[in-house]
Every structure is written in structure tokens, then in C-alpha cells.
Design an enzyme around this catalytic site. Structure first.
Site, PDB file in Angstrom:
ATOM      1  N   ASP A 216      -7.143  -1.053  22.574  1.00 41.82           N
ATOM      2  CA  ASP A 216      -7.248   0.242  21.894  1.00 41.82           C
ATOM      3  C   ASP A 216      -7.095   1.405  22.883  1.00 41.82           C
TER       4      ASP A 216
ATOM      5  N   ASN B  94       1.887  -9.952   0.836  1.00 45.42           N
ATOM      6  CA  ASN B  94       0.665  -9.206   1.182  1.00 45.42           C
ATOM      7  C   ASN B  94       0.320  -8.172   0.110  1.00 45.42           C
TER       8      ASN B  94
ATOM      9  N   ASP C 125       9.812  -6.909  -3.342  1.00 49.29           N
ATOM     10  CA  ASP C 125       8.730  -7.386  -2.480  1.00 49.29           C
ATOM     11  C   ASP C 125       8.660  -8.913  -2.614  1.00 49.29           C
ATOM     12  N   ASN C 126       8.234  -9.580  -1.542  1.00 48.47           N
ATOM     13  CA  ASN C 126       8.039 -11.037  -1.676  1.00 48.47           C
ATOM     14  C   ASN C 126       6.590 -11.366  -2.032  1.00 48.47           C
TER      15      ASN C 126
ATOM     16  N   PHE D 108       9.933  -0.405   3.642  1.00 42.31           N
ATOM     17  CA  PHE D 108       8.518  -0.594   3.986  1.00 42.31           C
ATOM     18  C   PHE D 108       8.178  -2.053   4.259  1.00 42.31           C
TER      19      PHE D 108
ATOM     20  N   ASN E  86      -8.714  -5.184   9.106  1.00 42.29           N
ATOM     21  CA  ASN E  86      -8.665  -4.915  10.552  1.00 42.29           C
ATOM     22  C   ASN E  86      -8.837  -3.430  10.827  1.00 42.29           C
TER      23      ASN E  86
ATOM     24  N   TYR F 187       0.832  -1.217   0.000  1.00 40.17           N
ATOM     25  CA  TYR F 187       0.000   0.000   0.000  1.00 40.17           C
ATOM     26  C   TYR F 187       0.866   1.267   0.000  1.00 40.17           C
TER      27      TYR F 187
ATOM     28  N   SER G 100       6.181   3.342  13.495  1.00 41.10           N
ATOM     29  CA  SER G 100       4.749   3.477  13.711  1.00 41.10           C
ATOM     30  C   SER G 100       4.493   4.157  15.048  1.00 41.10           C
TER      31      SER G 100
ATOM     32  N   LYS H 176       8.600  -3.377  15.822  1.00 40.60           N
ATOM     33  CA  LYS H 176       8.952  -2.017  15.382  1.00 40.60           C
ATOM     34  C   LYS H 176       9.899  -1.367  16.393  1.00 40.60           C
TER      35      LYS H 176
ATOM     36  N   TYR I 206       3.719  -7.164  17.110  1.00 39.30           N
ATOM     37  CA  TYR I 206       3.976  -6.250  15.982  1.00 39.30           C
ATOM     38  C   TYR I 206       4.679  -4.991  16.491  1.00 39.30           C
TER      39      TYR I 206
ATOM     40  N   TYR J 298       4.584   6.630  11.679  1.00 41.06           N
ATOM     41  CA  TYR J 298       3.310   6.956  11.028  1.00 41.06           C
ATOM     42  C   TYR J 298       2.191   6.886  12.051  1.00 41.06           C
TER      43      TYR J 298
HETATM   44  P1  NAD Z   1       1.562  -3.601   3.115  1.00 46.33           P
HETATM   45  O1  NAD Z   1       1.360  -4.951   3.698  1.00 46.33           O
HETATM   46  O2  NAD Z   1       0.621  -3.144   2.069  1.00 46.33           O
HETATM   47  O3  NAD Z   1       3.049  -3.484   2.527  1.00 46.33           O
HETATM   48  C1  NAD Z   1       4.133  -4.185   3.072  1.00 46.33           C
HETATM   49  C2  NAD Z   1       4.775  -4.969   1.938  1.00 46.33           C
HETATM   50  O4  NAD Z   1       5.906  -5.688   2.431  1.00 46.33           O
HETATM   51  C3  NAD Z   1       3.827  -5.993   1.323  1.00 46.33           C
HETATM   52  O5  NAD Z   1       3.759  -5.762  -0.075  1.00 46.33           O
HETATM   53  C4  NAD Z   1       4.450  -7.341   1.645  1.00 46.33           C
HETATM   54  O6  NAD Z   1       4.237  -8.282   0.616  1.00 46.33           O
HETATM   55  C5  NAD Z   1       5.912  -6.953   1.805  1.00 46.33           C
HETATM   56  N1  NAD Z   1       6.697  -7.850   2.675  1.00 46.33           N
HETATM   57  C6  NAD Z   1       6.374  -8.292   3.899  1.00 46.33           C
HETATM   58  N2  NAD Z   1       7.351  -9.070   4.378  1.00 46.33           N
HETATM   59  C7  NAD Z   1       8.325  -9.108   3.434  1.00 46.33           C
HETATM   60  C8  NAD Z   1       9.574  -9.770   3.335  1.00 46.33           C
HETATM   61  N3  NAD Z   1      10.027 -10.549   4.309  1.00 46.33           N
HETATM   62  N4  NAD Z   1      10.313  -9.580   2.229  1.00 46.33           N
HETATM   63  C9  NAD Z   1       9.865  -8.806   1.215  1.00 46.33           C
HETATM   64  N5  NAD Z   1       8.684  -8.176   1.249  1.00 46.33           N
HETATM   65  C10 NAD Z   1       7.928  -8.323   2.348  1.00 46.33           C
HETATM   66  O7  NAD Z   1       1.620  -2.564   4.323  1.00 46.33           O
HETATM   67  P2  NAD Z   1       1.752  -0.979   4.299  1.00 46.33           P
HETATM   68  O8  NAD Z   1       0.522  -0.441   4.939  1.00 46.33           O
HETATM   69  O9  NAD Z   1       2.143  -0.498   2.974  1.00 46.33           O
HETATM   70  O10 NAD Z   1       2.923  -0.789   5.350  1.00 46.33           O
HETATM   71  C11 NAD Z   1       4.250  -0.514   4.958  1.00 46.33           C
HETATM   72  C12 NAD Z   1       5.108  -0.369   6.210  1.00 46.33           C
HETATM   73  O11 NAD Z   1       4.606   0.690   6.999  1.00 46.33           O
HETATM   74  C13 NAD Z   1       5.105  -1.611   7.100  1.00 46.33           C
HETATM   75  O12 NAD Z   1       6.416  -1.809   7.596  1.00 46.33           O
HETATM   76  C14 NAD Z   1       4.174  -1.239   8.220  1.00 46.33           C
HETATM   77  O13 NAD Z   1       4.494  -1.894   9.432  1.00 46.33           O
HETATM   78  C15 NAD Z   1       4.429   0.253   8.336  1.00 46.33           C
HETATM   79  N6  NAD Z   1       3.277   0.968   8.930  1.00 46.33           N
HETATM   80  C16 NAD Z   1       2.042   0.850   8.338  1.00 46.33           C
HETATM   81  C17 NAD Z   1       0.950   1.498   8.913  1.00 46.33           C
HETATM   82  C18 NAD Z   1      -0.426   1.352   8.336  1.00 46.33           C
HETATM   83  O14 NAD Z   1      -1.394   1.586   9.056  1.00 46.33           O
HETATM   84  N7  NAD Z   1      -0.577   1.012   7.051  1.00 46.33           N
HETATM   85  C19 NAD Z   1       1.142   2.274  10.068  1.00 46.33           C
HETATM   86  C20 NAD Z   1       2.409   2.383  10.612  1.00 46.33           C
HETATM   87  C21 NAD Z   1       3.478   1.725  10.027  1.00 46.33           C
HETATM   88  C1  WQD Z   2      -8.849   3.222  14.271  1.00 47.59           C
HETATM   89  C2  WQD Z   2     -10.027   3.524  15.196  1.00 47.59           C
HETATM   90  C3  WQD Z   2     -10.709   1.652  16.537  1.00 47.59           C
HETATM   91  C4  WQD Z   2     -12.006  -0.808  13.143  1.00 47.59           C
HETATM   92  C5  WQD Z   2      -3.559   0.328  13.904  1.00 47.59           C
HETATM   93  C6  WQD Z   2      -2.326  -0.258  14.523  1.00 47.59           C
HETATM   94  C7  WQD Z   2      -1.205   0.739  14.469  1.00 47.59           C
HETATM   95  C8  WQD Z   2      -0.993   1.256  13.046  1.00 47.59           C
HETATM   96  C9  WQD Z   2      -2.248   1.728  12.431  1.00 47.59           C
HETATM   97  C10 WQD Z   2       0.699  -0.055  11.971  1.00 47.59           C
HETATM   98  C11 WQD Z   2      -9.882   2.936  16.604  1.00 47.59           C
HETATM   99  C12 WQD Z   2     -11.799   2.029  15.569  1.00 47.59           C
HETATM  100  C13 WQD Z   2     -11.515   0.192  13.958  1.00 47.59           C
HETATM  101  C14 WQD Z   2     -13.411  -1.082  13.179  1.00 47.59           C
HETATM  102  C15 WQD Z   2     -13.688   0.663  14.793  1.00 47.59           C
HETATM  103  N1  WQD Z   2      -0.507   0.230  12.169  1.00 47.59           N
HETATM  104  N2  WQD Z   2     -12.329   0.928  14.763  1.00 47.59           N
HETATM  105  N3  WQD Z   2     -14.191  -0.337  14.005  1.00 47.59           N
HETATM  106  O1  WQD Z   2      -5.907   0.690  15.978  1.00 47.59           O
HETATM  107  O2  WQD Z   2      -5.444   3.166  15.592  1.00 47.59           O
HETATM  108  O3  WQD Z   2      -3.923   1.487  14.634  1.00 47.59           O
HETATM  109  O4  WQD Z   2      -3.260   0.710  12.544  1.00 47.59           O
HETATM  110  O5  WQD Z   2       1.686   0.371  12.529  1.00 47.59           O
HETATM  111  O6  WQD Z   2      -0.068   0.090  14.948  1.00 47.59           O
HETATM  112  O7  WQD Z   2      -2.589  -0.602  15.861  1.00 47.59           O
HETATM  113  O8  WQD Z   2      -6.168   1.724  13.658  1.00 47.59           O
HETATM  114  O9  WQD Z   2      -7.852   1.594  11.886  1.00 47.59           O
HETATM  115  O10 WQD Z   2      -7.633  -0.344  13.497  1.00 47.59           O
HETATM  116  O11 WQD Z   2      -8.597   1.811  14.289  1.00 47.59           O
HETATM  117  O12 WQD Z   2     -14.446   1.321  15.523  1.00 47.59           O
HETATM  118  O13 WQD Z   2     -13.901  -1.988  12.471  1.00 47.59           O
HETATM  119  O14 WQD Z   2     -11.190   2.922  14.647  1.00 47.59           O
HETATM  120  O15 WQD Z   2     -11.241   1.261  17.776  1.00 47.59           O
HETATM  121  O16 WQD Z   2     -10.470   3.843  17.488  1.00 47.59           O
HETATM  122  P1  WQD Z   2      -5.416   1.755  15.101  1.00 47.59           P
HETATM  123  P2  WQD Z   2      -7.577   1.130  13.260  1.00 47.59           P
END
Ligand code: NAD
Ligand code: WQD
Length: 336
Positions: free
Chosen positions: A294, A35, A31-32, A80, A197, A11, A124, A152, A148, A176
Site C-alpha cells: 500500500d 463476478n 458480460d460472462n 469494463f 478487499n 459494479y 486505473s 492494465k 493486476y 480511475y
Molecule cells: P466488476 O468485477 O464489478 O465488473 C467487471 C465485470 O467484468 C464483471 O461483471 C465480470 O463478470 C466481467 N468480466 C470479467 N472478465 C470477463 C470476461 N473475460 N468476459 C466478459 N466479462 C468479464 O468490477 P468494476 O469495479 O465494475 O470494474 C470495472 C473495470 O474498472 C475493471 O476493468 C476494473 O479493472 C476497472 N477498475 C476498477 C476499479 C475499482 O476500484 N472498482 C478501479 C480502477 C479500475
Molecule cells: C483504500 C485504503 C488501505 C481495506 C485498490 C487497488 C487499485 C484500484 C482501487 C482497481 C488504503 C485502507 C483498506 C481495509 C484499510 N482498483 N484499507 N482496511 O488499495 O487504494 O486500491 O482499489 O484498479 O488498483 O489497488 O483501495 O479500498 O483496498 O484501500 O485500512 O479493510 O483503505 O490500506 O489506505 P486501494 P482499498
């Protein structure tokens, strides 16, 4: 010289490829596909009118990574790649530690051997645990509440130790808040496997009729309307923040840490109202019990990135929802 994008079909990684190319940079994606799908990058290639070198490699595969560094002149890495589902990490901790921590360790060793010492890392807001106050600044105490989050936090510690021990590395830890939105073209966006989720992708799937209604987790938090408050940030603003961080690393600052958020929070009900405005009809929802683990409120103080990187998020909640809706309504099956 090129920037290696690990997780480049994911993403945020796919949006980073797009924005970096738009800014005139060269990228190599890796990427592998655990996901994500190659199709995301194919879409980006169509948008920018050129092909993007792609390697289907796992970051734990040392020989595979070495091949990527041999095949291209890489001068920095945006890292990422990682597993990110909090609930899944509770059930499969070893898989998360191996993929995220061991994967990053192998990547760093291969980078060092190749003489590449510049990395922007996807951290994160999860590293703040359940913050005692809001807004959250970068100097808040760090804690993790699930595997998770611990992965991080451990990677952050590993990177801090590395920069202390081996001068010459330049690393940006970008924490983020809640990334959402999609490129305004509607051609790429978030395409989660299975039932989402996170709030926004779930809301979007309710809006296209895949689910009946949104379960709002908790209506009794000590917030303005009783529902949880988060700092939703548009993915395009987020990846532009990565570009600014990369520019910062060129001045050899060592290790730097920034929150990437908007500096304001919205409740679940406010998000549902904004999404309803984007779609043009109400989003069915029902308030249910709180989701364990939460926090009531988590939103950033985004001053440090503004002062030191000259970066602010400019896309508001309505733009985030309109862009998610454009992506979701035009691609109800995602990239499939
Ligand atoms: P995503 O799952 O869409 O992207 C992650 C990518 O990494 C995927 O395409 C997956 O196939 C690839 N991947 C996973 N393990 C791998 C491996 N061992 N080798 C090669 N590729 C691998 O997720 P995203 O939302 O784009 O998140 C990107 C990064 O940002 C992640 O590290 C995530 O933890 C971090 N992050 C995301 C959020 C969020 O809410 N989306 C919030 C905070 C931090
Ligand atoms: C947002 C709000 C929920 C789903 C998670 C990870 C965090 C980061 C971002 C990677 C909260 C509420 C949610 C639903 C709801 N990821 N909610 N109904 O929990 O803030 O963060 O994603 O690093 O580490 O924990 O994000 O989108 O799950 O929830 O009411 O079906 O929406 O309770 O208040 P969150 P979220």
C-alpha cells in the site's frame, strides 16, 4: 447506433448502462457473469422502463463476440470487463493475463473486423505504481507492482501501439482513482463476492453487522492522521466522465488519457467518520499493521479532465457514503 458495454452487469458497468440510457444513448451489455449477476441489469431495466440487450459472452470468445457485433449496430465500446482483485492476481497471474490482456486483444481484433474503432478503456491509478509525489498527473512515470496492475499497464501500452500503428482508432484511457458510491436510488451498487478487499464495501458490511470491525491497515504513515490517503470518487461522477470521454472521441483525437478522480484525498479515519455520519453511529475499527504494497497517499490532479472534457466530480464524501449506505442497508445480501 449503440454503445457496447463489456462488463455491463458489473459494479461500474451497470452504472454506466444506467447513465448512458439516462443521457439518451442506446446500449448493449455483455458480460460472462464471472463476478456479477444478471439481476443488476434487471434493476437498471426497471429504473429506465425498457429492456437492455444482454449477451452472456466471454470477451475471449471470438465467435461469441462476432455474433454480438453482427446482431447490433455498434459504433463504440466501453470496455469494463476484467478481473480486478489485486491479491488474487498475485496468486493467479496467468488467469489475470489471459482474462484481461488476451480478452482485450480478442475484443480489439473483433472490433477492427467490424469496423468499430472507438473505445473507452477502464484503466486505473494502479498504473502509477507507488507515486513519488501527490497529486498525480497523467504524465507521471508508469509502473506496476502486481499482476493486476501489469495487466492494465500492458493493455495501455497495447492501445498506445495500436493508435500509433493504425490511424483511425480513437481510444480514451481513463485512470480511475478509488470508485465508490452507488446510484442515489439505492437500487444498484457494488456487490462483491466473498469478503471485500476494498475499504468502503468492507466498512458497509461492518455497518450491516456482517463483520465485527474494520481493520485499519497502518496508523503510522506520514499523513495527517497516520492512515492511508486515497481519492474516493462517486461511481455516478465516474461514469459521467465516460460520457464526456465518448463525446471527446467523436472529434477523432486518437489516443487520450485522463485521470478520473476528485483531486482531493481522504484518510481511512476520515472515511470511517463520514460513513459513521451516514449510518448515524460509529463504525467499530482497530488500527493494525500496514497492508504490504500500500502507498501512503495516492490522489489525483484532475485538471486535465476538467480542461479538456469539461468534467469535474461533484459528489462529495458524504454523498458517497450516504449512497453506499442506502444501497447496502436496503440490499444486505446484494443482488442475491
Ligand atoms: P466488476 O468485477 O464489478 O465488473 C467487471 C465485470 O467484468 C464483471 O461483471 C465480470 O463478470 C466481467 N468480466 C470479467 N472478465 C470477463 C470476461 N473475460 N468476459 C466478459 N466479462 C468479464 O468490477 P468494476 O469495479 O465494475 O470494474 C470495472 C473495470 O474498472 C475493471 O476493468 C476494473 O479493472 C476497472 N477498475 C476498477 C476499479 C475499482 O476500484 N472498482 C478501479 C480502477 C479500475
Ligand atoms: C483504500 C485504503 C488501505 C481495506 C485498490 C487497488 C487499485 C484500484 C482501487 C482497481 C488504503 C485502507 C483498506 C481495509 C484499510 N482498483 N484499507 N482496511 O488499495 O487504494 O486500491 O482499489 O484498479 O488498483 O489497488 O483501495 O479500498 O483496498 O484501500 O485500512 O479493510 O483503505 O490500506 O489506505 P486501494 P482499498
Amino acid at each position: 447506433m449503440a454503445i457496447l458495454i463489456t462488463g455491463g452487469t458489473g459494479y461500474i458497468g451497470s452504472h454506466a448502462c444506467l447513465e448512458l440510457i439516462r443521457a439518451g444513448r442506446q446500449v448493449v451489455a455483455l458480460d460472462n457473469l464471472s463476478n456479477s449477476r444478471r439481476a443488476a441489469l434487471t434493476r437498471v431495466e426497471g429504473m429506465v422502463g425498457r429492456s437492455i440487450p444482454f449477451h452472456q459472452v466471454d470477451i475471449r470468445d471470438r465467435a461469441g463476440l462476432e455474433g454480438v457485433f453482427r446482431a447490433h449496430e455498434i459504433d463504440s465500446v466501453m470496455h469494463f470487463a476484467g478481473l480486478k482483485a489485486v491479491g488474487e492476481s498475485v496468486g493467479q497471474p496467468l488467469r489475470y493475463y489471459d482474462n484481461n490482456i488476451n480478452g482485450t486483444l480478442v475484443l480489439l481484433e473483433v472490433m477492427r473486423a467490424a469496423g468499430v474503432r472507438s473505445m473507452v478503456f477502464s484503466s486505473s491509478a494502479t498504473v502509477y505504481g507507488d507515486p513519488k509525489r501527490v497529486p498525480v498527473t497523467e504524465d507521471f512515470p508508469l509502473a506496476a507492482t502486481n499482476p493486476y496492475g501489469r495487466s492494465k499497464l500492458f493493455i495501455e501500452d497495447m492501445l498506445r501501439d495500436l493508435v500509433r500503428a493504425e490511424p483511425g482508432w480513437d481510444i480514451a484511457l481513463l485512470r480511475y482513482f478509488n470508485p465508490t458510491g452507488a446510484d442515489e436510488s439505492g437500487l444498484i451498487g457494488e456487490d462483491p463476492n466473498g469478503i471485500p478487499n476494498n475499504l468502503v464495501p468492507y466498512v458497509a458490511q461492518v455497518a450491516v453487522g456482517k463483520h465485527d470491525k474494520v481493520a485499519v491497515y497502518g496508523g503510522d504513515y506520514p499523513t495527517r492522521d497516520g492512515t492511508g490517503i486515497r481519492d474516493y470518487i462517486h461511481v455516478t461522477d465516474l461514469v459521467i466522465g465516460h460520457l464526456r470521454a465518448l463525446e471527446k472521441l467523436a472529434s477523432h483525437p486518437g489516443l487520450v488519457t485522463y485521470n478520473l478522480g476528485t483531486g482531493r484525498g481522504y484518510s481511512v479515519l476520515e472515511m470511517l467518520a463520514a460513513f459513521a455520519r451516514a449510518v448515524g453511529r460509529p463504525i467499530p475499527h482497530e488500527i493494525v499493521a500496514r497492508r504490504p504494497g500500500d502507498a501512503a497517499e495516492c490522489w489525483s490532479d484532475a485538471t486535465k479532465a476538467k480542461t479538456e472534457l469539461g468534467w469535474v466530480a461533484v459528489r462529495d464524501l458524504d454523498v458517497m457514503c450516504a449512497d453506499v449506505w442506502r444501497w447496502q442497508s436496503r440490499n444486505p445480501a446484494g443482488f442475491a
